[in-house]
Design a protein around this motif. Structure first.
Motif, mmCIF file in Angstrom:
data_model
loop_
_atom_site.group_PDB
_atom_site.id
_atom_site.type_symbol
_atom_site.label_atom_id
_atom_site.label_comp_id
_atom_site.label_asym_id
_atom_site.label_seq_id
_atom_site.Cartn_x
_atom_site.Cartn_y
_atom_site.Cartn_z
ATOM 1 N N LYS A 193 32.172 33.049 38.105
ATOM 2 C CA LYS A 193 30.843 32.825 38.687
ATOM 3 C C LYS A 193 30.983 31.805 39.806
ATOM 4 C CE LYS A 193 27.498 30.320 36.760
ATOM 5 N NZ LYS A 193 26.342 29.887 35.936
ATOM 6 N N SER A 194 30.543 32.165 40.999
ATOM 7 C CA SER A 194 30.665 31.270 42.142
ATOM 8 C C SER A 194 29.563 30.216 42.116
ATOM 9 C CB SER A 194 30.585 32.059 43.457
ATOM 10 O OG SER A 194 29.249 32.472 43.704
ATOM 11 N N GLU A 195 29.703 29.219 42.948
ATOM 12 C CA GLU A 195 28.631 28.268 43.160
ATOM 13 C C GLU A 195 27.558 28.923 44.033
ATOM 14 O OE1 GLU A 195 30.330 24.834 44.921
ATOM 15 O OE2 GLU A 195 31.614 24.361 43.208
ATOM 16 N N VAL A 211 29.274 37.099 40.929
ATOM 17 C CA VAL A 211 30.064 37.112 39.696
ATOM 18 C C VAL A 211 31.066 38.252 39.778
ATOM 19 C CG1 VAL A 211 28.309 36.059 38.211
ATOM 20 C CG2 VAL A 211 28.314 38.546 38.545
ATOM 21 N N ASN A 212 32.198 38.085 39.106
ATOM 22 C CA ASN A 212 33.159 39.167 38.915
ATOM 23 C C ASN A 212 32.969 39.728 37.516
ATOM 24 O OD1 ASN A 212 34.139 38.600 41.432
ATOM 25 N ND2 ASN A 212 36.028 37.633 40.735
ATOM 26 N N LEU A 213 32.845 41.046 37.414
ATOM 27 C CA LEU A 213 32.587 41.705 36.132
ATOM 28 C C LEU A 213 33.764 42.593 35.768
ATOM 29 C CD1 LEU A 213 28.882 42.719 36.862
ATOM 30 C CD2 LEU A 213 29.673 40.752 35.525
ATOM 31 N N LEU A 214 34.140 42.606 34.484
ATOM 32 C CA LEU A 214 35.339 43.314 34.023
ATOM 33 C C LEU A 214 35.034 44.116 32.774
ATOM 34 C CD1 LEU A 214 38.553 43.634 33.871
ATOM 35 C CD2 LEU A 214 38.496 41.599 32.434
ATOM 36 N N ASP A 215 35.492 45.382 32.759
ATOM 37 C CA ASP A 215 35.551 46.148 31.513
ATOM 38 C C ASP A 215 36.911 46.828 31.435
ATOM 39 O OD1 ASP A 215 35.496 48.444 33.072
ATOM 40 O OD2 ASP A 215 33.536 49.134 32.392
ATOM 41 N N GLU A 216 37.091 47.731 30.490
ATOM 42 C CA GLU A 216 38.405 48.352 30.299
ATOM 43 C C GLU A 216 38.833 49.193 31.487
ATOM 44 O OE1 GLU A 216 38.522 50.552 26.713
ATOM 45 O OE2 GLU A 216 38.786 48.796 25.435
ATOM 46 N N SER A 217 37.867 49.698 32.259
ATOM 47 C CA SER A 217 38.217 50.616 33.343
ATOM 48 C C SER A 217 38.494 49.910 34.665
ATOM 49 C CB SER A 217 37.087 51.635 33.554
ATOM 50 O OG SER A 217 35.947 51.007 34.129
ATOM 51 N N GLN A 237 27.383 33.203 32.305
ATOM 52 C CA GLN A 237 28.359 32.192 31.923
ATOM 53 C C GLN A 237 29.744 32.826 31.963
ATOM 54 O OE1 GLN A 237 27.185 31.003 28.001
ATOM 55 N NE2 GLN A 237 25.359 29.910 28.684
ATOM 56 N N GLU A 238 30.687 32.138 32.551
ATOM 57 C CA GLU A 238 32.051 32.676 32.619
ATOM 58 C C GLU A 238 32.594 32.902 31.212
ATOM 59 O OE1 GLU A 238 34.697 30.457 35.045
ATOM 60 O OE2 GLU A 238 33.600 30.830 36.899
ATOM 61 N N SER A 383 37.972 31.100 46.707
ATOM 62 C CA SER A 383 36.733 30.723 46.028
ATOM 63 C C SER A 383 36.321 31.773 45.001
ATOM 64 C CB SER A 383 35.614 30.540 47.061
ATOM 65 O OG SER A 383 35.400 31.741 47.792
ATOM 66 N N SER A 384 36.742 33.027 45.209
ATOM 67 C CA SER A 384 36.434 34.090 44.255
ATOM 68 C C SER A 384 37.502 34.222 43.179
ATOM 69 C CB SER A 384 36.296 35.426 44.991
ATOM 70 O OG SER A 384 37.489 35.737 45.699
ATOM 71 N N GLY A 385 38.540 33.388 43.242
ATOM 72 C CA GLY A 385 39.620 33.447 42.257
ATOM 73 C C GLY A 385 39.300 32.634 41.016
ATOM 74 N N SER A 386 40.218 32.676 40.049
ATOM 75 C CA SER A 386 40.020 31.948 38.795
ATOM 76 C C SER A 386 41.350 31.415 38.293
ATOM 77 C CB SER A 386 39.377 32.855 37.740
ATOM 78 O OG SER A 386 40.203 33.982 37.469
ATOM 79 N N MET A 387 41.260 30.481 37.353
ATOM 80 C CA MET A 387 42.444 29.807 36.834
ATOM 81 C C MET A 387 42.325 29.709 35.314
ATOM 82 S SD MET A 387 43.578 25.922 37.781
ATOM 83 C CE MET A 387 41.980 25.285 37.241
ATOM 84 N N ASN A 388 43.382 30.069 34.595
ATOM 85 C CA ASN A 388 43.408 29.972 33.139
ATOM 86 C C ASN A 388 44.565 29.083 32.714
ATOM 87 O OD1 ASN A 388 41.830 32.383 33.767
ATOM 88 N ND2 ASN A 388 41.865 32.797 31.591
ATOM 89 N N ILE A 389 44.268 28.049 31.957
ATOM 90 C CA ILE A 389 45.286 27.108 31.492
ATOM 91 C C ILE A 389 45.722 27.510 30.087
ATOM 92 C CG2 ILE A 389 45.776 24.700 30.941
ATOM 93 C CD1 ILE A 389 43.637 23.967 33.027
ATOM 94 N N ASP A 390 47.043 27.650 29.887
ATOM 95 C CA ASP A 390 47.638 28.066 28.612
ATOM 96 C C ASP A 390 46.937 29.296 28.031
ATOM 97 O OD1 ASP A 390 49.614 26.060 28.528
ATOM 98 O OD2 ASP A 390 48.177 24.609 27.756
#
Length: 608
Positions: A193-195, A211-217, A237-238, A383-390
């Motif tokens: 979700k962007s600012e 927002v970026n939306l994701l499903d199986e396809s 909410q992310e 700005s449209s990217g994301s980061m996941n820690i561990d």
């Protein structure tokens, strides 16, 4: 072999999929079917490649369409006429009374081999239940049965709330959305979700967020404007899963503003229904397509990728001022390493930079980072990217296991170290003198020749040193002044109050062997001139009072020595062929590195 394969087929499973009142994926768990036809679909130019497949369960056959994520089974030569497959994930739908299946994931059972069509299956739609009243939900499938066919989707129970409207039950895969789709619902996870951003132009002002939306396809970007920002921003909410129901506009994606692999994007409308799903499982958390750090050398500049690495170093937060907006931005530089033996510098921005609290030696996965050739290869989180820690994924666990076992004690090479000594980039191009460039006829062949050279600027051409460019990030196309204060970009279909001037300058350089004309673009031009093209143009447009100041800027660029990273290629100008030498990168002379290089040359000439 055929008898053995026939015994493995789940006969009657296709009818069970469509006749069951439950979710078809649970009604028939991973049915085994025979593929009796595979054909590519003729789509519009630029549309994703699609394949139509006909599957048989001996009793019936059904037309099917592979989701693009499953195309690899065709490309790898596994899915062929006569082979046998296990459908692992799919969506059952209808098209004007005809049954079809959208296949999201499947396994080809190569051990069963291939054979002629088993039995005499009949089309499933010929059964009497086809006369039932069709549902109203429609969607286009990019020419599955013609130019603008209608695909009616089977109603699938999708929530525990029995009072939900019927429209919410028509769950559609993201990949099947198109501008011709109507009355659909998707179930998707919000992965980013962007600012809230604001804009001001001649037509007014407003605000937006996406927002970026994701499903199986697949994945898709969705944007809310003005009133919908107030309505929806706090809803998303992310990491949470939502039902999103039309009306919701489906447009062609603006690729310069998104890193998602989808030809379309969504725009929320006033009556778009967004509701948080009661069950938060059944939808992927995130989908990565990782590029390892060693392979960055083969990735083109400005490409958007995903990457994962061990956090080796964390820099302090600093601030820079945008050259275009003059606004300050926070930044933080991270150093990542992986088990390929390479390291890379990655920059994060804004709130992500100031709030960053991951400890060194954590595993960090990045989605949507831009590749730069600055310093060889470097990365920047969009700005449209994301980061996941561990993250709890296999790639992260393997990387952490390697680092704890041996990586802590390894030394790592950066892409900047791969080039020639003193080179501006990391390609490893040979260092040449100007005489060598000419004597070796670099650029005279059909292929482009790359080289690095150390040279001093002796003249900067002032005529046509810059051009007026579009202000939108990532465009840089030339704009035309259609009216005073109205600069038009044909590519973006936008009008700006003023352009951003960018360098396209020609410079004459010299070394001890000769002289050469080089063509430079904006990044190198800023380094050479010490000012932006906008600043130089302001001095020129100021008139006679600042003419001396503008001339001094060009004079001050002379006698500067750089290491230029160049490419030589044959070009045609006014019906005459010539070699054009273009600068792709430059760096000021590093005297320590240069001394090391010259010392090595002296040693090579030493007498034994």
């Amino acid at each position: 072999m055929a008898a053995n394969a026939a015994s493995r087929i789940n006969q009657g499973s296709l009818a069970a999929i469509f006749n069951s009142t439950d979710d078809p994926n649970s009604a028939v768990s991973q049915p085994v079917l025979q593929c009796v036809q595979v054909k590519p679909l003729a789509g519009q130019q630029g549309a994703p490649e699609r394949f139509r497949v006909v599957f048989s369960d001996v009793n019936n056959f059904v037309q099917s369409m592979l989701a693009t994520q499953a195309n690899h089974v065709v490309h790898e030569g596994k899915l062929r006429k006569g082979c046998f497959v296990r459908l692992k994930s799919y969506q059952a739908n209808q098209v004007k009374g005809k049954r079809i299946i959208i296949v999201l994931d499947l396994d080809v059972l190569e051990e069963l081999g291939e054979c002629e069509k088993i039995g005499n299956p009949i089309a499933l739609e010929s059964k009497s239940e086809e006369d039932e009243k069709p549902q109203s939900t429609t969607i286009a499938t990019n020419g599955f049965y013609g130019n603008k066919p209608t695909l009616q989707q089977q109603s699938l129970p999708s929530r525990t709330n029995a009072s939900s409207s019927a429209a919410h039950a028509n769950i559609y895969p993201i990949e099947a959305l198109s501008p011709y789709a109507h009355k659909w619902t998707i179930k998707a996870r919000c992965t980013h979700k962007s600012e809230v951003k604001t804009w001001h132009n001649k037509n007014g002002e407003g605000k937006l967020f996406s927002v970026n939306l994701l499903d199986e396809s697949g994945e898709i970007k969705a944007t809310a404007f003005t009133d919908q920002v107030d309505t929806l921003y706090d809803v998303f909410q992310e990491g949470a899963v939502y039902y999103i129901t039309s009306p919701c506009r489906v447009n062609l994606a603006k690729k310069q503003f998104t890193n998602l692999n989808n030809d379309y994007e969504l725009t929320f409308e006033r009556d778009t229904l967004v509701e948080k799903a009661e069950e938060q499982n059944g939808v992927p958390q995130v989908r990565f397509n990782f590029t390892n750090i060693a392979d960055l050398q083969t990735v083109e500049k400005d490409t958007t990728i995903d990457t994962i690495g061990i956090l080796k170093e964390v820099g302090e937060t600093s601030q820079i001022t945008s050259k275009t907006t003059s606004k300050p931005y926070d930044k933080r530089e991270l150093t990542l390493v992986d088990n390929t033996g390479y390291s890379v510098r990655l920059t994060i921005w804004g709130n992500t930079a100031t709030a960053f609290d991951a400890m060194p030696e954590s595993v960090v996965a990045f989605k949507g980072v831009k590749v730069s050739d600055f310093g060889g290869r470097s990365l920047s989180l969009l700005s449209s990217g994301s980061m996941n820690i561990d993250p709890d994924i296999d790639d992260a666990h393997k990387l952490k296991g390697w680092y704890d076992a041996q990586g802590k004690n390894d030394t790592f090479q950066s892409h900047a170290q791969m080039g020639s000594v003193g080179a501006a980039g990391g390609r490893g191009d040979p260092t040449k003198t100007i005489m060598q460039v000419k004597e070796e006829n670099l650029g005279m062949s059909e292929n482009t020749d790359y080289f690095t050279m150390k040279a001093t600027i002796i003249f900067v051409r002032q005529e046509n040193f810059a051009y007026p460019a579009c202000l939108l990030e990532g465009c840089n196309k030339k704009v035309v002044e259609v009216d005073p204060g109205q600069w038009r970009c044909e590519k973006c279909d936008k009008t700006h109050l003023k352009p951003e001037y960018r360098y396209i300058m020609s410079i004459n350089v010299s070394d001890h062997t000769g002289q050469l004309w080089l063509s430079c673009f904006d990044d190198v031009g800023r380094m050479v001139m010490g000012k932006s093209a906008d600043q130089v143009m302001e001095l020129i447009e100021a008139g006679d009072a600042d003419k001396t100041a503008a001339d001094n800027v060009f004079q001050d660029a002379n006698c500067k020595t750089f290491v230029f990273k160049c490419r030589a290629k044959m070009d045609t100008f006014q019906d005459q062929q010539r070699v054009r030498y273009q600068v792709s990168g430059a760096s000021p002379l590093n005297y320590s590195t240069e001394c090391t290089k010259l010392t090595q040359f002296i040693k090579e000439y030493s007498m034994v």
